[in-house]
Design an enzyme around this catalytic site. Sequence first.
Site, short mmCIF file in Angstrom:
data_model
loop_
_atom_site.label_atom_id
_atom_site.label_comp_id
_atom_site.label_asym_id
_atom_site.label_seq_id
_atom_site.Cartn_x
_atom_site.Cartn_y
_atom_site.Cartn_z
CE LYS A 203 8.89 -14.81 -41.09
NZ LYS A 203 8.82 -13.84 -42.17
C1 LIG Z 1 7.96 -12.56 -41.61
C2 LIG Z 1 8.56 -11.23 -41.62
C3 LIG Z 1 8.17 -10.24 -40.70
C4 LIG Z 1 7.01 -10.40 -39.77
O1 LIG Z 1 7.06 -11.49 -38.92
P1 LIG Z 1 5.67 -12.14 -38.38
O2 LIG Z 1 6.14 -13.07 -37.31
O3 LIG Z 1 5.04 -12.84 -39.52
O4 LIG Z 1 4.84 -11.04 -37.84
C5 LIG Z 1 8.84 -9.03 -40.74
N1 LIG Z 1 9.82 -8.79 -41.62
C6 LIG Z 1 10.20 -9.70 -42.53
C7 LIG Z 1 11.32 -9.39 -43.47
C8 LIG Z 1 9.57 -10.95 -42.58
O5 LIG Z 1 9.95 -11.84 -43.50
#
Ligand SMILES: *Cc1c(COP(=O)(O)O)cnc(C)c1O
Length: 423
Positions: A203
Site C-alpha cells: 500500500k
Molecule cells: C490489501 C487490501 C485489503 C486487505 O488488507 P490487508 O492489510 O492485506 O489485510 C483489502 N482490500 C483491498 C482493496 C486491498 O487492496
Amino acid sequence: MRLAIDGGIPVRSEAWGSSYICTEEINEKEKEYVLRVLDKKRLFRWAPECLTDSETSKLENLYCERLGVTHALAVNSGTSALLATLIAAGIGPGDEVIIPAFTFIATASAVVLAGAVPVIVDIDETLTISPKSILNALTKYTKAIIPVHMKGVPSQMDEIMKIAKDNKLIVIEDNAQANGGMYKGKQLGSIGDAACFSFQQNKLVTSGEGGLIATNNSEIFSRACIYHDVGLLFRDVSKNTVNFPSFPAENYRMSELNAAIGLAQSERIDNLVGRLRKIKQKIIAGIQDVSLIELQRVPDVEGDSSCYVIFYLPSPQITMRFSMALKKEGIPNNVLRSRGFSDRHIYTNWDFILNKRAIYEASNPWSNGWYKGDVEYSLEMCQKTLQLLSRAIAIPLHQNLTTRDCDDAIEAIHKVSNNLLNL
Ligand SMILES: *Cc1c(COP(=O)(O)O)cnc(C)c1O
C-alpha cells in the site's frame, strides 16, 4: 524506429524505480519512532504508562485529524478492519452486501466471515464499482455497499452516497489502495459511514502489517473496539463501549512497533502523494495525443492517489502485445487480466464464493437458513468487468521517478503505438 521486441534498441535500459512505494521512504523517522518504543520497553499499547504515550494512539489521532473524523481505531490488518467494521455495523446473517467484481479477495472474504452474502457487481471505466450496477443489484436484503478505491482512484462517491441515502444503506469505504486520496475536496475514508485502511507493504504507506478503521459513528466505533480486543476492552479507549454489551471477538490489536512505523510513514503521506500526482500528471499529459489508447476515467483527477497510470487498448490481443512490447522498451507494466496466475483481485478467482463455500455449514451464509435472497454467481456474470480488465494496462508509478523517466515512458508508449501494426 524498430521496436525492442523486434530487435530494435529499447527506449531505456536502466531500472525503473523500486516496486514498493512505501518502504522506499523508510528513513530516520521510522528508526527514531521504533527506537522510542524500544527505549520505553512497551510494545503493548495498553501498558498503564502507555495510555497517554502510545504510538498506536498517535497513529489514530493522526488519522482523525487528517480525515476530519471523530474516531479511528488501529488494527492488525486491512482484512481485520473490514471484518470488524462489518460486525460493528451490525451486518450479518440474512444481509446482502454489494461489492465490486474487481477488488482484493479480502473484501469478499470479510463479508462471508461476517455471515452476510456478497453481491458482486460490475465496475465501469473508472475500474471502481459502477453506480448503475449497484442500482440493478438492490434487493430488500441489501444492507450495505463497499466501494473500493482501487489502484489509488476514488470511487464515484456522490452517486454511491445518494443510492445509500435513498435506500437506507450503510457505506463502508475500502480505502486500502488509495490512502491520501480525495474525492471532491473530501479525504477518502471520511465520506461513508466507516472506512477501512490497510498498512500492508503493497500500500501507499505501511506499518509492516496493519490496518485502521475510521468513522464518525460512535456505535460502529465502540463495537469495533470491542471486537478488536477479545470482546472486552482491556482499556476503554472509546469511553463509550460500556454502553454496548460485550460479545465474542478476536484480537486485532496493533503492536506499538507496527504503530511507530505506520506513524512515521503516515506523517508524510501528503508529500508522498503530491510527488506521485506530479509524475502521473506529467505522463498523462504526454500521452493525451495517442489516439489508440483510452485513459482510465478518474472520478476526481485532483484526488487521485496516483500510484498507477492505466489505459485501455482496443482489444485483449492488442493489449497483451502492447504490454509485452512496452516491457521490452524498458517500461514495466502489467495487464490487469490474464497475468499468468490466479489474480485474487478478480472475482473469477474467488473460488469459495463462486462455489458458495464457507468454513463449515452452520456458518455458510447462503445455506444456513438465514438468507432469503437468491444471489447466484458464475464465471461469466460480470462481463463488463472482464472486458475492461482484459483491455487495461497499468504502469506502476513511483515517487522517485525523474522527469527523464517520465519522458522515457511517454516516448515508449508513442513508439509502441506507432508500430502497433507491426506487432
Ligand atoms: C490489501 C487490501 C485489503 C486487505 O488488507 P490487508 O492489510 O492485506 O489485510 C483489502 N482490500 C483491498 C482493496 C486491498 O487492496
